[in-house]
Design a protein around this motif. Sequence first.
Motif, PDB file in Angstrom:
ATOM      1  N   THR A 207     -19.362  54.611  59.591  1.00 42.01           N
ATOM      2  CA  THR A 207     -19.598  54.562  58.229  1.00 42.01           C
ATOM      3  C   THR A 207     -18.300  54.512  57.346  1.00 42.01           C
ATOM      4  OG1 THR A 207     -21.914  55.675  58.170  1.00 42.01           O
ATOM      5  CG2 THR A 207     -20.666  55.476  55.983  1.00 42.01           C
ATOM      6  N   ALA A 208     -17.581  55.372  57.599  1.00 37.95           N
ATOM      7  CA  ALA A 208     -16.010  55.197  56.797  1.00 37.95           C
ATOM      8  C   ALA A 208     -15.186  54.056  57.252  1.00 37.95           C
ATOM      9  CB  ALA A 208     -15.290  56.552  57.340  1.00 37.95           C
ATOM     10  N   ALA A 209     -15.232  53.636  58.637  1.00 40.29           N
ATOM     11  CA  ALA A 209     -14.640  52.577  59.119  1.00 40.29           C
ATOM     12  C   ALA A 209     -15.047  51.329  58.375  1.00 40.29           C
ATOM     13  CB  ALA A 209     -14.608  52.563  60.635  1.00 40.29           C
ATOM     14  N   ILE A 210     -16.492  51.030  58.240  1.00 42.89           N
ATOM     15  CA  ILE A 210     -17.091  49.931  57.711  1.00 42.89           C
ATOM     16  C   ILE A 210     -16.598  49.709  56.052  1.00 42.89           C
ATOM     17  CG2 ILE A 210     -19.002  48.598  56.989  1.00 42.89           C
ATOM     18  CD1 ILE A 210     -20.437  49.785  59.500  1.00 42.89           C
ATOM     19  N   PHE A 211     -16.805  50.668  55.341  1.00 41.14           N
ATOM     20  CA  PHE A 211     -16.410  50.894  54.125  1.00 41.14           C
ATOM     21  C   PHE A 211     -15.095  50.692  53.736  1.00 41.14           C
ATOM     22  CE2 PHE A 211     -20.625  53.018  53.115  1.00 41.14           C
ATOM     23  CZ  PHE A 211     -21.342  52.242  52.125  1.00 41.14           C
ATOM     24  N   SER A 212     -14.360  51.287  54.700  1.00 40.20           N
ATOM     25  CA  SER A 212     -12.799  51.176  54.530  1.00 40.20           C
ATOM     26  C   SER A 212     -12.396  49.624  54.944  1.00 40.20           C
ATOM     27  CB  SER A 212     -11.986  52.188  55.669  1.00 40.20           C
ATOM     28  OG  SER A 212     -10.660  52.062  55.443  1.00 40.20           O
ATOM     29  N   PHE A 213     -12.957  49.207  56.111  1.00 36.16           N
ATOM     30  CA  PHE A 213     -12.685  47.598  56.131  1.00 36.16           C
ATOM     31  C   PHE A 213     -12.916  46.758  54.958  1.00 36.16           C
ATOM     32  CE2 PHE A 213     -13.567  43.364  57.753  1.00 36.16           C
ATOM     33  CZ  PHE A 213     -12.400  43.310  58.609  1.00 36.16           C
ATOM     34  N   ILE A 214     -14.294  46.899  54.440  1.00 37.67           N
ATOM     35  CA  ILE A 214     -14.675  46.204  53.402  1.00 37.67           C
ATOM     36  C   ILE A 214     -13.823  46.415  52.294  1.00 37.67           C
ATOM     37  CG2 ILE A 214     -16.545  45.709  51.870  1.00 37.67           C
ATOM     38  CD1 ILE A 214     -18.531  46.331  54.099  1.00 37.67           C
ATOM     39  N   TRP A 215     -13.527  47.489  51.724  1.00 32.13           N
ATOM     40  CA  TRP A 215     -12.572  47.635  50.705  1.00 32.13           C
ATOM     41  C   TRP A 215     -11.267  47.170  50.735  1.00 32.13           C
ATOM     42  CZ3 TRP A 215     -14.258  53.433  49.691  1.00 32.13           C
ATOM     43  CH2 TRP A 215     -15.605  53.513  49.079  1.00 32.13           C
ATOM     44  N   THR A 216     -10.721  47.337  52.010  1.00 33.90           N
ATOM     45  CA  THR A 216      -9.464  46.743  52.259  1.00 33.90           C
ATOM     46  C   THR A 216      -9.468  45.177  52.140  1.00 33.90           C
ATOM     47  OG1 THR A 216      -8.927  48.664  53.436  1.00 33.90           O
ATOM     48  CG2 THR A 216      -7.515  46.804  53.507  1.00 33.90           C
ATOM     49  N   TRP A 217     -10.551  44.665  52.776  1.00 37.47           N
ATOM     50  CA  TRP A 217     -10.537  43.324  52.818  1.00 37.47           C
ATOM     51  C   TRP A 217     -10.488  42.480  51.453  1.00 37.47           C
ATOM     52  CZ3 TRP A 217     -10.582  39.778  56.848  1.00 37.47           C
ATOM     53  CH2 TRP A 217     -10.871  38.481  56.577  1.00 37.47           C
ATOM     54  N   GLU A 218     -11.587  43.471  50.676  1.00 34.67           N
ATOM     55  CA  GLU A 218     -11.920  42.668  49.359  1.00 34.67           C
ATOM     56  C   GLU A 218     -10.685  43.211  48.327  1.00 34.67           C
ATOM     57  OE1 GLU A 218     -15.689  44.059  48.414  1.00 34.67           O
ATOM     58  OE2 GLU A 218     -16.697  42.225  49.564  1.00 34.67           O
ATOM     59  N   ASP A 219      -9.838  43.969  48.692  1.00 37.29           N
ATOM     60  CA  ASP A 219      -8.778  44.195  47.837  1.00 37.29           C
ATOM     61  C   ASP A 219      -7.975  43.116  47.249  1.00 37.29           C
ATOM     62  OD1 ASP A 219      -7.065  45.871  46.090  1.00 37.29           O
ATOM     63  OD2 ASP A 219      -5.745  46.467  47.817  1.00 37.29           O
ATOM     64  N   PHE A 220      -7.852  43.048  45.770  1.00 31.96           N
ATOM     65  CA  PHE A 220      -6.957  41.971  45.274  1.00 31.96           C
ATOM     66  C   PHE A 220      -6.019  42.605  44.540  1.00 31.96           C
ATOM     67  CE2 PHE A 220      -6.370  39.553  41.278  1.00 31.96           C
ATOM     68  CZ  PHE A 220      -6.106  38.478  41.827  1.00 31.96           C
ATOM     69  N   PHE A 221      -6.100  43.622  43.904  1.00 33.50           N
ATOM     70  CA  PHE A 221      -5.228  44.411  43.026  1.00 33.50           C
ATOM     71  C   PHE A 221      -3.820  44.686  43.849  1.00 33.50           C
ATOM     72  CE2 PHE A 221      -3.398  47.395  40.004  1.00 33.50           C
ATOM     73  CZ  PHE A 221      -3.244  46.713  38.524  1.00 33.50           C
ATOM     74  N   GLY A 222      -4.124  45.223  44.882  1.00 33.73           N
ATOM     75  CA  GLY A 222      -2.837  45.886  45.652  1.00 33.73           C
ATOM     76  C   GLY A 222      -2.120  44.571  46.036  1.00 33.73           C
ATOM     77  N   PRO A 223      -2.703  43.789  46.900  1.00 36.89           N
ATOM     78  CA  PRO A 223      -1.848  42.571  47.408  1.00 36.89           C
ATOM     79  C   PRO A 223      -1.051  41.754  46.157  1.00 36.89           C
ATOM     80  CG  PRO A 223      -3.636  42.590  48.721  1.00 36.89           C
ATOM     81  CD  PRO A 223      -3.804  43.630  47.640  1.00 36.89           C
ATOM     82  N   LEU A 224      -1.816  41.746  45.014  1.00 32.11           N
ATOM     83  CA  LEU A 224      -1.314  41.099  43.851  1.00 32.11           C
ATOM     84  C   LEU A 224      -0.181  41.864  43.219  1.00 32.11           C
ATOM     85  CD1 LEU A 224      -1.759  38.842  41.565  1.00 32.11           C
ATOM     86  CD2 LEU A 224      -2.995  40.562  40.245  1.00 32.11           C
ATOM     87  N   ILE A 225      -0.070  43.180  43.328  1.00 31.28           N
ATOM     88  CA  ILE A 225       1.021  43.787  43.016  1.00 31.28           C
ATOM     89  C   ILE A 225       2.377  43.817  43.698  1.00 31.28           C
ATOM     90  CG2 ILE A 225       1.960  46.217  42.273  1.00 31.28           C
ATOM     91  CD1 ILE A 225       0.311  44.844  40.234  1.00 31.28           C
ATOM     92  N   TYR A 226       1.899  43.875  45.267  1.00 29.20           N
ATOM     93  CA  TYR A 226       3.119  44.233  46.144  1.00 29.20           C
ATOM     94  C   TYR A 226       3.440  42.776  46.695  1.00 29.20           C
ATOM     95  CZ  TYR A 226       2.370  48.919  45.311  1.00 29.20           C
ATOM     96  OH  TYR A 226       1.972  50.165  44.701  1.00 29.20           O
ATOM     97  N   ILE A 227       2.806  41.717  46.877  1.00 34.98           N
ATOM     98  CA  ILE A 227       3.151  40.528  47.692  1.00 34.98           C
ATOM     99  C   ILE A 227       3.249  39.392  46.788  1.00 34.98           C
ATOM    100  CG2 ILE A 227       2.174  39.035  49.595  1.00 34.98           C
ATOM    101  CD1 ILE A 227       0.623  41.336  50.724  1.00 34.98           C
ATOM    102  N   SER A 228       4.490  38.634  47.084  1.00 37.51           N
ATOM    103  CA  SER A 228       4.842  37.691  46.382  1.00 37.51           C
ATOM    104  C   SER A 228       5.051  36.207  47.296  1.00 37.51           C
ATOM    105  CB  SER A 228       5.774  37.768  45.605  1.00 37.51           C
ATOM    106  OG  SER A 228       6.953  38.139  46.376  1.00 37.51           O
ATOM    107  N   ASP A 229       5.201  36.542  48.502  1.00 34.74           N
ATOM    108  CA  ASP A 229       5.388  35.494  49.538  1.00 34.74           C
ATOM    109  C   ASP A 229       4.009  34.813  49.888  1.00 34.74           C
ATOM    110  OD1 ASP A 229       6.066  33.554  51.443  1.00 34.74           O
ATOM    111  OD2 ASP A 229       7.041  34.902  52.818  1.00 34.74           O
ATOM    112  N   MET A 230       3.718  33.544  49.801  1.00 36.19           N
ATOM    113  CA  MET A 230       2.501  32.808  50.210  1.00 36.19           C
ATOM    114  C   MET A 230       2.104  33.119  51.626  1.00 36.19           C
ATOM    115  SD  MET A 230       0.845  29.162  49.469  1.00 36.19           S
ATOM    116  CE  MET A 230       0.372  29.299  47.708  1.00 36.19           C
ATOM    117  N   GLY A 231       3.238  32.926  52.378  1.00 41.26           N
ATOM    118  CA  GLY A 231       2.979  33.389  53.983  1.00 41.26           C
ATOM    119  C   GLY A 231       2.528  34.741  54.069  1.00 41.26           C
ATOM    120  N   LYS A 232       2.610  35.569  53.331  1.00 39.96           N
ATOM    121  CA  LYS A 232       2.111  37.042  53.479  1.00 39.96           C
ATOM    122  C   LYS A 232       0.542  37.276  52.651  1.00 39.96           C
ATOM    123  CE  LYS A 232       6.624  38.865  54.168  1.00 39.96           C
ATOM    124  NZ  LYS A 232       7.668  39.616  53.721  1.00 39.96           N
ATOM    125  N   TYR A 233       0.285  36.062  52.027  1.00 38.51           N
ATOM    126  CA  TYR A 233      -1.009  36.485  51.159  1.00 38.51           C
ATOM    127  C   TYR A 233      -2.289  36.867  51.860  1.00 38.51           C
ATOM    128  CZ  TYR A 233       0.595  34.431  46.877  1.00 38.51           C
ATOM    129  OH  TYR A 233       1.380  34.216  45.639  1.00 38.51           O
TER     130      TYR A 233
END
Length: 287
Positions: A207-233
Amino acid sequence: MTDPITRANARSWHRTGARHLVLIGMSFVMLYPILWMLSGSVRPAQELFGGDGGLIPSQVTLEAYHDGWFGLKVSFGQFFLNSLFISVVATIGNVLAASLAAFAFARLEFAGKRIWFALMLGTLMLPYHVTLIPQYVLFQQLGWVNTWLPLIVPKYFAVDAFFIFLMVQFFRGIPRELDEAAMMDGCSAWRIYAKVILPLSMPVLATAAIFSFIWTWEDFFGPLIYISDMGKYTVQLALRSFVDSSGSSSWNALFAMSILSLIPIFVLFLVFQRLLVEGIATTGMKR
């Protein structure tokens, strides 16, 4: 005259049928946005907003999937690989760290245990935006900005109190006699955790693994703040790239890639549905 049992069965059948019709109608209402997005991904571009808005397109074309996959500077497959790597590695760290912290709170005795547990629960009410600036400054000083490390490394330090609390409730339901029997056989706390607790906790770990994977996969705000190189999007950042603030947005390609981005989550849920339901249903219950 009609048999009373027959009348009762008929009433029961009518109630069941009406209940199913209501559930089907509610399901259609909830799924309508996804169905419309799927329909929009196979429509011609000129019909997307100029048509009647129905679900059935007048012409089916897969051009949007080709344009979405190859329409950016980087192939969309690279974004899928980036998101998959971040989600898998972060999920492993999240489950491992959270299970260790939960084991300590649920099965071990140490000074200030109740206070630390209360402080941990208090972080559930702390908005992510409150710690955003201090975290960004820290990661910038470490040279981690524009890398995946800020999205992965914190997961290995049990930062998600929700999963710790979920596992604590499950671990408390495991009989302590098992720990005592293992200690009599010479097992240390580490061996009890690895040989006794984890094998009996597969539902809550899944249960924890599934929710963790889904929340990480759908995370937009974190990558938006820390990633600027399109190759790492990640996939979520790449989807935003189809929407141009100047007005020239590729909506068909956005819908097509959004549909593809849902497939990993859908498959994950189908494969581990039984463990997910079992983990939620048994968490906090005494056995």
